[in-house]
Design a protein around this motif. Structure first.
Motif, PDB file in Angstrom:
ATOM      1  N   GLY A   1       0.763  -1.232   0.018  1.00  0.00           N
ATOM      2  CA  GLY A   1      -0.060  -0.010   0.003  1.00  0.00           C
ATOM      3  C   GLY A   1       0.943   1.271   0.111  1.00  0.00           C
ATOM      4  O   GLY A   1       0.213   2.370   0.387  1.00  0.00           O
TER       5      GLY A   1
ATOM      6  N   THR B   1       3.533   4.452  -1.605  1.00  0.00           N
ATOM      7  CA  THR B   1       3.210   5.293  -2.732  1.00  0.00           C
ATOM      8  C   THR B   1       4.138   4.448  -3.871  1.00  0.00           C
ATOM      9  O   THR B   1       5.367   4.176  -3.530  1.00  0.00           O
ATOM     10  N   PRO B   2       3.543   4.571  -5.033  1.00  0.00           N
ATOM     11  CA  PRO B   2       4.658   4.036  -6.420  1.00  0.00           C
ATOM     12  C   PRO B   2       5.809   5.022  -6.242  1.00  0.00           C
ATOM     13  O   PRO B   2       5.656   6.354  -6.026  1.00  0.00           O
TER      14      PRO B   2
ATOM     15  N   GLY C   1      -0.891  14.224  -9.757  1.00  0.00           N
ATOM     16  CA  GLY C   1      -0.356  12.921  -9.292  1.00  0.00           C
ATOM     17  C   GLY C   1      -1.303  11.887  -8.645  1.00  0.00           C
ATOM     18  O   GLY C   1      -0.775  11.113  -7.814  1.00  0.00           O
ATOM     19  N   ASP C   2      -2.616  12.282  -8.659  1.00  0.00           N
ATOM     20  CA  ASP C   2      -3.512  11.423  -7.970  1.00  0.00           C
ATOM     21  C   ASP C   2      -3.606   9.948  -8.571  1.00  0.00           C
ATOM     22  O   ASP C   2      -3.897   9.642  -9.663  1.00  0.00           O
ATOM     23  N   ASP C   3      -3.060   9.080  -7.584  1.00  0.00           N
ATOM     24  CA  ASP C   3      -3.059   7.685  -8.235  1.00  0.00           C
ATOM     25  C   ASP C   3      -4.007   6.563  -7.599  1.00  0.00           C
ATOM     26  O   ASP C   3      -3.868   5.569  -7.527  1.00  0.00           O
ATOM     27  N   GLU C   4      -4.976   7.204  -6.733  1.00  0.00           N
ATOM     28  CA  GLU C   4      -5.969   6.221  -6.157  1.00  0.00           C
ATOM     29  C   GLU C   4      -6.809   5.795  -7.280  1.00  0.00           C
ATOM     30  O   GLU C   4      -7.376   6.310  -8.083  1.00  0.00           O
ATOM     31  N   VAL C   5      -7.096   4.549  -7.021  1.00  0.00           N
ATOM     32  CA  VAL C   5      -8.073   3.664  -7.721  1.00  0.00           C
ATOM     33  C   VAL C   5      -9.496   3.359  -7.249  1.00  0.00           C
ATOM     34  O   VAL C   5      -9.330   3.737  -6.078  1.00  0.00           O
ATOM     35  N   GLY C   6     -10.300   3.098  -7.785  1.00  0.00           N
ATOM     36  CA  GLY C   6     -11.409   2.834  -7.298  1.00  0.00           C
ATOM     37  C   GLY C   6     -11.817   1.565  -6.621  1.00  0.00           C
ATOM     38  O   GLY C   6     -10.710   0.662  -6.442  1.00  0.00           O
TER      39      GLY C   6
ATOM     40  N   VAL D   1      -4.065  -3.955  -6.926  1.00  0.00           N
ATOM     41  CA  VAL D   1      -4.205  -2.559  -6.761  1.00  0.00           C
ATOM     42  C   VAL D   1      -3.137  -1.738  -7.032  1.00  0.00           C
ATOM     43  O   VAL D   1      -3.146  -0.715  -7.532  1.00  0.00           O
TER      44      VAL D   1
ATOM     45  N   ARG E   1      -2.516   1.130  -9.718  1.00  0.00           N
ATOM     46  CA  ARG E   1      -2.144   2.643  -9.249  1.00  0.00           C
ATOM     47  C   ARG E   1      -0.867   2.972 -10.246  1.00  0.00           C
ATOM     48  O   ARG E   1      -0.600   4.123 -10.690  1.00  0.00           O
TER      49      ARG E   1
ATOM     50  N   ASN F   1      -6.747   1.644  -1.448  1.00  0.00           N
ATOM     51  CA  ASN F   1      -6.723   2.047  -2.876  1.00  0.00           C
ATOM     52  C   ASN F   1      -5.714   2.927  -3.334  1.00  0.00           C
ATOM     53  O   ASN F   1      -5.658   3.370  -4.461  1.00  0.00           O
TER      54      ASN F   1
ATOM     55  N   GLN G   1      -4.676  14.814  -3.014  1.00  0.00           N
ATOM     56  CA  GLN G   1      -3.529  13.719  -3.178  1.00  0.00           C
ATOM     57  C   GLN G   1      -2.182  14.159  -2.430  1.00  0.00           C
ATOM     58  O   GLN G   1      -1.811  15.359  -3.033  1.00  0.00           O
TER      59      GLN G   1
END
Lengths: 287, 232
Positions: free
Chosen positions: A17, A19-20, A60-65, A91, A95, B167, B199
């Motif tokens: 979980g 951050t990439p 940079g929003d990498d949140e997925v559904g 997940v 991302r 997520n 974010q």
């Protein structure tokens, strides 16, 4: 055993979980004491080569559904952990893909600029500040490594530089860096480069803008390493930058102010240089 | 089995459908500020601010089972500690002051205290565009024409989960509602949901100061201010 399994489970989730990875990001480390009091003794090199890296700026929003997964209950504890690990990696991968696609789309919007920078080089941009620039073959423990990445707004009317700077720790091992930090320099607004009528003019305007930002960022890095900026004890406040038609907030305190730029040290201890045209300068400028 | 001449199964299905239809009421949409009402001479506007009950913390969504929630909480516990200790309500007060200042440009406004909590007011059976509670009783008791309410529910960070799996990163977060009610009709003069998530730039998990998430929180505050300025 149960506690151990739960601990492993939490660590797997925390790891998946996270951050990439992004190459325009670093943590602040400063273990430098007095060894770089003489700026002239400090050399620097471009760690990633001499070519100019210019990218489109993107959100940079990498949140997925929500990803609905039905866990198989009969698989036991180990099976459950394996299923959750698989879910987490799915997940994580989604991302990463989201960020990669956003970067590609942003780059496509500024392709004209990316084509223009192909004929520029970082040493060329440094011009007279390049006296202490060394090649990667001649680096030593007194060499500051630099990785500059330029970003452009989608309409190509404003540029920004993120410079990651570091000095590896002489002992290596766990202490990987003696110094590392990020310097962000925002360029002033200029008319869209594409509005200019020929390629040479476009290239000149672009090179000039990139050079100003690179020199400023290098100067800030040298100031930080050589102890010019003392740890600020000033009250933290919010500073604002207009970026992609949004107001970006920087939380921190001012460490330098002059006619051209206001330099703010933010909560990460990064340095952010804001051009004076974007804010009310407190310094009287004799122009 | 039969009930009133119908098969029990049919009655059950009809009952369940009616129950679900009642639960699925349409949410209130944004109502743009009706400045004409505020332009009336001698209008009396009251303002109420309802602060979040909780300190700043991480708000977890999507961790749908008890164990999932426990795991999610443990992943954000250090961030909770940081937010609770370092994020004050000062910036929320600045949002409140901004709303008062923006309304004050249109008509005189006074901060008031309601004689009872909003959820204790009687229900009002109106259509969309009308408040679900009957605020009109406040016209007599408080001598007001319009009541403006800024209610902030949550602030701090927001993190979305799919069961056990995050997520995304925790985001700077402010949630609430701004609404104004014409106390003659109980109709909304303005209705605006506040649900701002930002974010963090780069790595979020940097204890103990969590600079990225903290900056994202202040960014969320400024975004909310910008939206309110535009809306009022």
């Amino acid at each position: 055993m149960q506690r151990f399994t739960f601990l492993v489970f939490i660590m797997v989730l925390a790891g998946c979980g996270s951050t990439p990875y992004r190459d325009d990001y670093t943590k602040h480390v400063n273990l430098v004491k007095n060894q770089f009091n003489e700026p002239s003794s400090l050399t620097f090199t471009f760690d990633g080569g001499d070519s100019v890296d210019l990218r489109g700026h993107y959100d940079g929003d990498d949140e997925v559904g929500q990803t609905a997964i039905l866990y198989q209950g009969g698989a036991g504890l180990v099976g459950l952990i394996a299923q959750i690990g698989l879910h987490a990696s799915l997940v994580d991968s989604t991302r990463d893909d989201k960020l990669a696609v956003a970067q590609q789309e942003a780059n496509a919007q500024i392709q004209t600029l990316i084509d223009q920078v192909q004929r520029l080089s970082l040493p060329l941009l440094l011009d007279d500040m390049g006296e202490n620039l060394v090649t990667r073959d001649t680096v030593n423990t007194q060499t500051l490594r630099l990785r500059p990445i330029f970003f452009s707004k989608p309409d190509m009317s404003q540029l920004m530089l993120k410079l990651v700077a570091w000095i590896p720790h002489p002992k290596g091992g766990k202490n990987t860096s003696l110094y590392q930090n990020m310097i962000e320099v925002h360029g002033g607004k200029f008319a869209a480069v594409t509005a200019l009528d020929d390629n040479t003019k476009q290239g000149d305007v672009l090179a000039q803008s990139l050079a100003v930002m690179l020199k400023k960022a290098l100067q800030i890095a040298l100031n930080d390493v050589t102890g010019v900026y003392q740890k600020s004890n000033g009250a933290q406040a919010s500073f604002f930058i207009e970026q992609n038609n949004k107001t970006r907030v920087i939380r921190g305190s001012v460490v330098e102010e002059n006619c051209d730029y206001q330099v703010v040290q933010d909560l990460h201890s990064w340095f952010i240089a804001i051009p004076v045209e974007q804010k009310e300068s407190l310094v009287a400028c004799n122009i | 089995m039969t009930l009133f001449g119908q098969k029990f199964k049919h009655v059950l299905v009809i009952g369940l459908s009616l129950f679900l239809a009642a639960c699925a009421s349409a949410p209130q949409q944004t109502v743009a500020l009706n400045s004409n009402i505020l332009a009336k001479s001698d209008i009396k506007i009251g303002f109420v601010y309802i602060a979040p009950e909780e300190n700043a913390t991480t708000h977890i969504y999507g961790a749908g089972c008890l164990l999932c929630y426990g795991v999610a909480s443990s992943l954000t516990s250090k961030l909770d500690t940081h937010l609770e200790a370092n994020i004050s309500t000062d910036e929320l007060d600045n949002i409140k002051n901004l709303v008062i200042a923006q309304y004050a440009e249109k008509a005189p406004i006074t901060e008031v205290t309601l004689p009872m909590p909003i959820d204790k007011l009687k229900k009002f059976k109106g259509e969309l565009g009308y408040a679900s509670k009957d605020f009109s009783v406040l016209k007599q008791t408080m001598g007001l024409d319009v009541l403006v309410v800024l209610q902030l529910y949550r602030h701090g960070a927001y993190r979305s989960f799919s069961s056990y799996v995050p997520n995304g990163d925790p985001q700077g977060y402010v949630a609430g509602t701004l609404f104004a009610i014409d106390l003659d009709t109980n109709a909304y003069v303005q209705y605006l949901e506040i649900d701002e998530k930002v974010q963090p730039a780069g790595e979020w998990d940097e204890p103990v100061a969590f600079p990225s998430v903290t900056t994202a929180y202040y960014q969320a505050i400024e975004n909310v201010k910008a939206k309110l300025k535009e809306a009022i």
